[in-house]
Design an enzyme around this catalytic site. Structure first.
Site, PDB file in Angstrom:
ATOM      1  N   GLU A 164       0.886  -1.169   0.000  1.00 30.86           N
ATOM      2  CA  GLU A 164       0.000   0.000   0.000  1.00 30.86           C
ATOM      3  C   GLU A 164       0.921   1.216   0.000  1.00 30.86           C
ATOM      4  O   GLU A 164       1.719   1.409   0.926  1.00 30.86           O
ATOM      5  CB  GLU A 164      -0.886  -0.007   1.239  1.00 30.86           C
ATOM      6  CG  GLU A 164      -1.730  -1.269   1.406  1.00 30.86           C
ATOM      7  CD  GLU A 164      -2.963  -1.265   0.513  1.00 30.86           C
ATOM      8  OE1 GLU A 164      -3.288  -0.192  -0.039  1.00 30.86           O
ATOM      9  OE2 GLU A 164      -3.582  -2.328   0.379  1.00 30.86           O
ATOM     10  N   GLU A 189     -13.236 -65.879   0.630  1.00 29.59           N
ATOM     11  CA  GLU A 189     -13.994 -66.384   1.771  1.00 29.59           C
ATOM     12  C   GLU A 189     -13.004 -66.511   2.933  1.00 29.59           C
ATOM     13  O   GLU A 189     -12.047 -67.283   2.863  1.00 29.59           O
ATOM     14  CB  GLU A 189     -14.616 -67.742   1.437  1.00 29.59           C
ATOM     15  CG  GLU A 189     -15.500 -67.753   0.205  1.00 29.59           C
ATOM     16  CD  GLU A 189     -16.885 -67.185   0.479  1.00 29.59           C
ATOM     17  OE1 GLU A 189     -17.228 -67.004   1.670  1.00 29.59           O
ATOM     18  OE2 GLU A 189     -17.636 -66.934  -0.493  1.00 29.59           O
TER      19      GLU A 189
END
Length: 1609
Positions: A319, A745
């Site tokens: 700024e 299984e």
């Protein structure tokens, strides 16, 4: 690499291409002193700045280059000044690029001026041999952007310190703050393509692309309004923001590189004249003149955060002044304040370390990640292998990792103070990885620090013994909490998502484990485990829970697990059947096995032998026991999941035995026997891998106490050899995806005690890991073309194995193979095949890459396109003219018909043109709306079809025998004068007109499928109303839209308008070209790439169901309704021919439920199986009364029909209660009428209300309502009218007879219906959950001064009531499907009928509530207050004058009388002079007043104009008599002379006519009947019951009836 990922996400949506340059002008160097004076004492605006930059580039070409990153909203260029020495050469290696940007807020101008001053100062000082600047420009690539927001700057006034953001230029031209418009790191994921670009402004998108595409190291963003240096992050996490104590400021949000950012901010602030003072002149208070952005105040969408998160660039925001747009006289002061700061900041680009990453061959490695220990922010190398890593002075450990390379060891390095002349350089050389061609681009930092190499350790290396999970059974809530905790504890390597929901809405959770969760990494395979498919088989569920925890806790510690996660994307679904699990109980009870619908999910998948099973007798147990007729929600969700990801390997975990079971699970005979798949050797190897790694499975005696005779050699079995199941998941994986799945299984007890779970884990742990590692066996690689374009969708074939796999979208593939030598071939349409001989070993995948060569056009044409050279013409377009198309139709008269229409051209193609086509599939193919690309592509397809038909190509012959293809072609006259992207504003009107013309060309055709070939990108979009065939089309084009990307500059502005308009018309929008105006070469290339896609779409006409529906006597049931229910749960109405009760419909492959019904007959429910490329034929017989319908005819081996349904869903169809409505009409004829309006009897009209009293029209098409629910309302309405004099409006409703789905009415029918009775106001009911779109009533812009206020008055009144009705009767958050009905055609309706038309948008989520809202709206419309004029126009003898025109003052508005002379016109109160004109009558006029409470009734008689050609009737008769008398004399003389010459006599005669037909005055006879009877006969159209009357039928009527059998119904 992160930057490349960002570019990949952004480029398809960015608006402007880089590279625009300032136009060259005068090449003489500008006067730098004058230039300095200009920029330091004034604010040059955009035009002057452009000229200034032009001078810099032309005057100093070796130092300056000007370019643009894109254009602003108002078309201004976003210029950049590039400065470095030797500009004519490429940037030197390791010369770092940096940028300074300014004026992001248009009214903050000091930064803009400083950037221009800096550019001039650098040039001046370089020309003067200033040592500092010469060194800087020789070592740094500087880019200066004066204005990010040139539009805002142009609008900003000078000398305004705190301007209004909305009026003085802070925001861009769209009033958007650009520094709030970038994706926020806490709001938008980096991999969320759509969110990254959603709602971004053109300037924002330009900057995003600019940042992502360039290799910037450092950046500054100049602002105004304070004096401070602000650094990331600008925003805080949402968790902070939501805190009650958070006030929007004074909370730090720090990046991983906070030390670097603080150092950079201090460099700028400390060298500024005023910034470092604690209290600056702006009233702010910043320590040392710096601040963390979020600490100052929270800003989401800032640019500096985007730089850091999405690129290598470090940016801070400065700024620079308290006043945003100060007096220009202050600029030199601001220069003095900032000069040293700017130079120091540019020099800071050289802080930290830099270097080059190469491989062992010396080639640069692009996309390598530079890792700094302790800083979680890697940066990536450029295409040249360069990197720059900003670091503050100190000691660091640095390493590198890269795809397909071994990571480097970590290197200790000391970073000193910044030095331009002696930078700290650290180069790396990487070795290629032995195992991972697809290694991750983001391995965990901990792995690299530990120095782990990617070589896979042997399984003998000990797994962690510290792992101690909670061995217990986890119910749904506990599972959910566990997965959430794992995801929270390990966010860097996990992603938790759901694949769908169960019947009872429980989530099918999946945890993804990967070093890059959330995205597919090219070259990295994807694996999945699925557990608990049977709810009571729980061991697999718990094993996967433990596996998840084990993998996550071992990552970075156990080399084997770390390597697996780094190089595999793992998906684990612990429970596929959460509903069943919640019902199951501990022990071996068979409770909870099935889902909540009591369906076994492992029998619910589509099966390869569904078609054969359907042919069995209805009583056969194998058929009656099948459970895959209706896919369950869990099945559908998992199928979608498997299609979504390119899975390679999978296992499905079950219980009840101990064995590894592999495909196939069934066979054609449904007998227990060995049934191998083509990849039996691979499956055998996979099963053995698990079995042998398991502690006991390979022993082969799984359950001696339960099944003493059951033995499996090595613990594995072929599925069907064990027992046959139909509809299993593992077979579906193999047949429909690339995934190889086996079923495991895991134990004899399905739901064992929790105390046994530790033993199960110990038995399975090693096997679970070992099986996952099998994904890295076989072969892998990429398929690309000679330009390195990846060819997703290519096929990989292995000689001797009939199972091709499909290449993934990113061009990568994995193909599991057993050890051996193979010939592997890659195929892709339009390219020559390539075959590679490869030797596969046991432990690692062999990497092979295919580079396919595009076929030469002529070679391709000969092989694929019958050698049609016109189709590969890359120089010119075909002239689409009436002459050419007529010639084409004549040359191919047997298969092509040409139908000229306004503006566009319509070709129809089918086998035996002119023969009945009502039982063919009608497909509409529409060309481009702008440009010539789509139409040219269709012309090529038409040629291909004709050649193929002549050459007896069986696929094309089948297409034309089964379908009618409608080509709608447009010839865009403006295309030649326009560039790639057309201007929206100049083409908006022509786009709308062309769409209307295309729609009109097909108005009289009932299309089963419509598709438009458009431009503006590569995409495919489907209408909201789903059709079954859409799934097949999606699959055909699945890889197209993902694979082919357009340049960012080719961002069409007309594409959204065209696409939305097409979808509103239920037309698929298929984008084929990047340019709106593609070149001929692009069209030819597209044709070569996609011809097979279009043929596959047309071939869908040969896939579906056809047949007939009859009663028990064989009579066709023309009014029957046939509905097919799709697997997704939606339904479609199959159209039944009104001629013969037959039907034909396209359907996707699979099993579909079908229902047939008709009033007075039983309902038939059954199923049909659709096999690829085949039409299933069935003949349905409905018996009168109640009972069960049946099928008496099936095509062999193609149809499945069952008489009953096990699905609990109710599929009852609505039907129109015609009998009850006819009874109401007979009993209340003055107040109710029922009639069929169109020829085929499918448009049903109803009138509720008195004749000739405020008649409103209501159309039900975009929204459908159950007629059963209308029946009570109609009955009550007409009964009430009988009891009292009714003053309510007359409602006239039109709908599809018997059709409660949306759509079905023909636009032309609707227009004719409105014109027939001249309805002044039409209300169109639409299914929508939002307000009407503005374009739906855009025709109102053309209304006259008298019509406009009437329109607005009615519109405002109706819209308020619609909102109220929806608020009262609809659900909240309703997201139901929408249907625009005839809204896109309101302009057309208004132009043809001059009737006001208003959309009535109703919420459609809840059928019952929707219909209640509709009835309330009907009640409102009957009571809607209105005023105006209505009456009759008659002759002096009170004969009605149809089609009379009634003008209401200077032709400002008018009404047309209907067939009975009645007219009606809503008008606002006032005095009007009516002028009436009718053909054959003298015009008349009448002055009338319209009151504010009721309609004004008028009778306007006109005198008949009996003059003929301007002569009085008597004079005309006299002259005519003399003329005919003279003619008779001449004819008699000629006759006598002719007879004298004849040698024989010939008798002549005339066709005899019945004089009563010739001379009967029907009008006179008509008006002998009372008026009430006139009205009834004129309004009523024959219904079914009228046909029972005993009337004679003449030959013409029979002929007409016979001809109708040949028309399409």
């Amino acid at each position: 690499m992160i930057r490349q990922l960002c570019v990949a996400l952004l480029i398809p949506l960015l608006l402007v291409e880089l590279g625009s340059s300032v136009p060259t002008g005068d090449t003489s160097p500008p006067d730098l002193e004058q230039l300095w004076k200009k920029v330091s004492t004034s604010y040059p605006r955009y035009k002057e700045t452009t000229e200034l930059l032009n001078g810099l580039q032309s005057g100093f070409p070796e130092l300056v280059k000007i370019y643009s990153v894109g254009k602003s909203v108002e078309g201004r260029e976003m210029w950049v000044i590039n400065l470095r020495a030797n500009m004519g050469q490429n940037r030197s290696l390791l010369q770092p690029p940096m940028k300074i940007v300014a004026n992001m807020h248009g009214d903050e101008t000091v930064g803009r001026s400083l950037v221009l001053m800096l550019a001039v100062d650098l040039i001046k000082r370089f020309e003067a041999n200033d040592e500092r600047v010469v060194r800087l420009l020789n070592s740094t690539d500087i880019h200066l952007m004066p204005s990010v927001n040139p539009d805002g700057y142009e609008a900003a006034p000078e000398n305004t310190c705190a301007p209004d953001a909305f009026t003085t230029g802070r925001q861009n031209a769209n009033q958007i703050d650009l520094n709030r418009n970038f994706p926020d790191q806490f709001e938008v994921r980096k991999d969320d393509d759509a969110a990254l670009v959603r709602n971004r402004q053109p300037e924002t998108l330009n900057m995003m692309k600019y940042i992502a595409e360039n290799d910037f190291v450092l950046s500054a963003n100049f602002h105004g309004g304070s004096v401070v240096a602000s650094y990331p992050y600008d925003s805080v996490p949402f968790s902070v923001q939501r805190s009650s104590s958070y006030k929007g400021y004074k909370v730090n949000s720090l990046s991983p590189d906070n030390d670097v950012y603080v150092h950079l901010a201090k460099i700028y602030a400390s060298n500024h004249k005023t910034m470092p003072f604690r209290e600056n002149q702006c009233g702010d208070n910043f320590t040392d003149g710096i601040t963390n952005g979020a600490y100052w105040y929270n800003v989401r969408g800032g640019m500096q955060d985007f730089n850091y998160v999405h690129s290598n660039c470090f940016e801070i925001t400065m700024e620079l002044s308290c006043c945003k747009f100060p007096d220009a006289r202050t600029l030199l002061t601001e220069w003095g304040n900032n000069e040293e700061s700017m130079y120091k900041y540019i020099e800071a680009t050289h802080m930290g370390i830099r270097g080059i990453v190469k491989d062992t061959n010396g080639d640069p490695v692009e996309g390598a990640e530079i890792i700094v220990e302790g800083i979680d922010h890697p940066i990536q190398t450029t295409k040249r292998g360069e990197y720059w890593r900003l670091l503050v002075p100190g000691n660091y450990r640095v390493g590198v990792k890269a795809i397909r390379h071994e990571p480097s060891p970590m290197v200790d390095i000391t970073v000193g103070e910044m030095s331009i002349d002696k930078p700290t350089i650290l180069d790396f050389t990487l070795k290629p990885a032995d195992l991972q061609a697809g290694a991750s681009t983001k391995k965990a930092v901990s792995t690299i620090i530990a120095g782990l190499t990617p070589s896979s350790p042997s399984l003998s290396s000990s797994l962690s013994t510290d792992f101690k999970p909670e061995f217990k059974h986890h119910d749904y809530d506990e599972l959910e909490a566990f997965l959430a905790r794992m995801n929270k504890d390990h966010p860097e390597i996990t992603r938790l998502y759901s694949a769908g929901k169960s019947v009872e809405s429980r989530q099918l959770y999946v945890l993804e484990i990967s070093d890059n969760p959330g995205r597919h990494e090219p070259g990295e395979p994807e694996f999945k485990y699925v557990g608990n498919m049977h709810g009571n088989e729980v061991v697999g569920r718990e094993m996967l829970i433990y596996l998840i925890q084990y993998l996550l806790e071992s990552y970075g510690k156990n080399p084997e697990v770390t390597h697996l996660i780094d190089n595999t994307r793992i998906h684990i679904m612990p429970s596929m059947n959460p509903d069943g699990y919640e019902r199951s109980v501990e022990g071996d009870e068979d409770v909870g096995r099935e889902n909540a619908h009591h369906v076994d999910l492992n029998r619910n998948f589509p099966d390869q032998f569904d078609q054969l099973l359907s042919e069995l007798d209805e009583e056969d147990s194998r058929k009656t026991s099948r459970e895959n007729l209706d896919p369950e929600p869990e099945t559908l969700a998992v199928m979608r999941w498997m299609k979504q990801y390119p899975f390679v390997l999978s296992a499905n975990l079950h219980g009840g035995s101990l064995v590894a079971n592999y495909p196939f699970d069934d066979n054609p005979e449904m007998k227990v026997k060995f049934s191998p798949s083509p990849d039996d050797a691979v499956f055998h190897q996979l099963a053995l891998t698990y079995s042998k790694a398991h502690k006991t499975m390979a022993g082969g005696y799984p359950c001696p106490k339960i099944y003493p005779d059951e033995k499996f050699k090595d613990g594995i079995t072929n599925g069907a050899q064990w027992y046959v199941i139909h509809g299993g998941m593992q077979d579906w994986n193999y047949l429909k995806t690339n995934c190889f799945e086996i079923t495991l299984e895991l134990g004899c007890v399905k739901y064992p005690s929790a105390s046994t779970l530790p033993q199960y884990w110990d038995d399975n742990r090693d096997a679970l890991i070992k099986f996952m590692q099998q994904i890295h066996t076989g072969i892998k690689g990429f398929v690309m073309d000679e330009n390195s374009n990846l060819l997703g969708g290519a096929k990989i074939l292995v000689e001797g194995i009939k199972h091709p796999i499909t290449v993934a979208d990113d061009g990568d593939f994995w193909r599991l193979l057993a050890p051996g030598e193979y010939n592997v071939t890659a195929l892709y349409n339009g390219y020559e095949n390539q075959t590679i001989r490869v030797r596969v070993t046991r432990d690692t995948a062999e990497s092979i890459n295919f580079t396919l060569k595009a076929m030469e056009a002529k070679v391709w044409s000969t092989k694929q396109d019958f050698g049609i050279l016109e189709n590969i013409d890359s120089q010119s377009f075909t002239e689409i003219s009436e002459k050419n198309l007529q010639g084409f139709a004549i040359d191919n008269y047997d298969i092509v018909d040409y139908r000229p229409t306004d503006v566009v051209q319509h070709l129809m193609m089918t086998d035996q043109v002119g023969s009945p086509d009502d039982l063919k599939i009608h497909i509409g193919l529409l060309g481009s709306v702008v440009g010539m690309g789509g139409s040219e592509l269709l012309v090529k397809i038409a040629r291909h079809l004709t050649y193929g038909y002549r050459k007896n190509d069986q696929k094309i012959v089948s297409i034309l025998k089964n379908s009618v293809i409608h080509f709608v072609l447009s010839s865009d006259a403006q295309a030649e004068s326009e560039s790639c992207i057309v201007d929206l504003e100049t083409r908006r009107e022509s786009v709308s007109d062309t769409l209307d013309y295309m729609s009109r060309a097909l108005h009289d055709v009932h299309l089963d499928l419509s598709l438009s070939l458009t431009s503006g990108g590569h995409y495919i979009e489907f209408p909201i109303e789903e059709k079954c065939a859409y799934d097949s089309i999606r699959e055909i084009f699945r890889h197209f839209t993902k694979q082919e990307k357009c340049p960012a500059s080719n961002n069409s502005t007309v594409k959204p308008i065209i696409s939305n308009a097409l979808l509103a018309r239920n037309i698929i929008s298929l984008g084929m070209f990047c340019c709106d105006n593609p070149e001929p070469a692009e069209v030819s290339n597209s044709y070569i790439r996609h011809l097979h896609h279009f043929i596959d779409i047309l071939a869908l006409s040969s896939q579906g169901v056809f047949g007939s529906i009859v009663d028990e006597h064989g009579n066709p049931l023309r009014e029957a309704k046939v509905t097919v229910f799709l697997p997704s749960g939606t339904s479609e109405i199959i159209r039944v021919s009104k001629n013969s009760g037959r039907f034909r419909y396209m359907l996707s492959e699979g099993t579909h439920r079908i229902i047939a019904s008709m009033v007075g007959y039983e309902k038939y429910k059954g199923t049909i199986h659709i096999s690829p490329g085949n039409m299933t034929k069935l003949k349905i017989v409905l018996n009168s009364g109640s009972g069960v319908g049946h099928v008496v005819e099936l095509t062999p081996a193609s149809t499945s029909v069952s008489a009953t349904s096990k699905n609990p869903k109710d599929y009852d169809l609505f039907y129109f209660p015609r009998k009850k409505l006819l009874d109401i009409r007979d009993n209340h004829s003055p107040h109710f009428d029922l009639y069929n309006f169109d020829d085929d009897g499918e448009a049903l009209g109803m009138r509720v209300g008195h004749d000739f009293w405020r008649k409103y029209a209501v159309v039900f098409d975009g929204l459908a309502v159950s007629p059963n629910n209308l029946l009570p309302w109609i009955s009550n309405a007409v009964t009430g009218m009988n009891r009292k004099q009714d003053t309510l409006a007359q409602l006239n409703m039109l709908m599809k007879d018997g059709n409660t789905t949306r759509g079905g009415l023909n636009l032309e029918t609707v227009i004719k219906w409105i014109e027939f009775s001249r309805y002044p106001i039409v209300f169109d009911f639409i299914c929508s959950n939002s307000e009407p779109l503005p374009q739906w009533t855009s025709y109102s812009k053309n209304l006259t001064a008298k019509d406009a206020p009437v329109f607005q008055y009615i519109k405002s009144y109706v819209e308020g009531r619609v909102l109220a009705a929806n608020d009262e009767n609809s659900n909240q958050n309703c997201n139901g499907r929408e249907n625009a009905g005839f809204a896109p055609y309101y302009n057309t309706i208004y132009e043809k009928t001059h009737s006001y038309i208003f959309p009535i948008t109703m919420c459609c989520c809840d059928q019952e509530k929707k219909e209640a809202a509709v009835i309330k709206m009907l009640d409102f419309l009957r009571t809607m207050p209105s005023e105006g004029v209505h009456g009759f126009v008659t002759s002096a003898l009170h004969e009605p004058i149809p089609n009379a025109k009634i003008d209401f003052g200077d032709n400002e508005t008018y009404a047309i009388a209907d067939s009975l002379g009645h007219f009606e016109k809503p008008m606002l109160p006032g005095e009007y002079l009516l002028t009436v004109e009718a053909e054959g009558y003298f015009s008349g006029s009448k002055l009338t007043n319209v009151s504010s409470s009721t309609y004004t009734n008028l009778l306007i008689p006109l005198l008949r104009d009996e003059s003929v050609w301007g002569l009085s009737r008597m004079l005309f008769v006299t002259l005519s008599a003399f003329f005919f008398l003279g003619a008779l004399v001449i004819c008699s003389m000629c006759f006598v002379m002719c007879r004298k010459r004849r040698t024989r006599i010939t008798n002549y005669g005339f066709f005899q006519q019945n004089s009563s037909y010739m001379f009967e005055d029907e009008d006179e006879k008509l008006f002998e009947i009372p008026k009430a009877n006139i009205i009834e006969k004129k309004f009523r159209i024959d219904t079914d019951e009228d046909s029972d009357a005993d009337e004679s039928v003449d030959g013409d009527e029979l002929l007409s009836a016979g001809m109708r059998q040949w028309t399409r119904t």
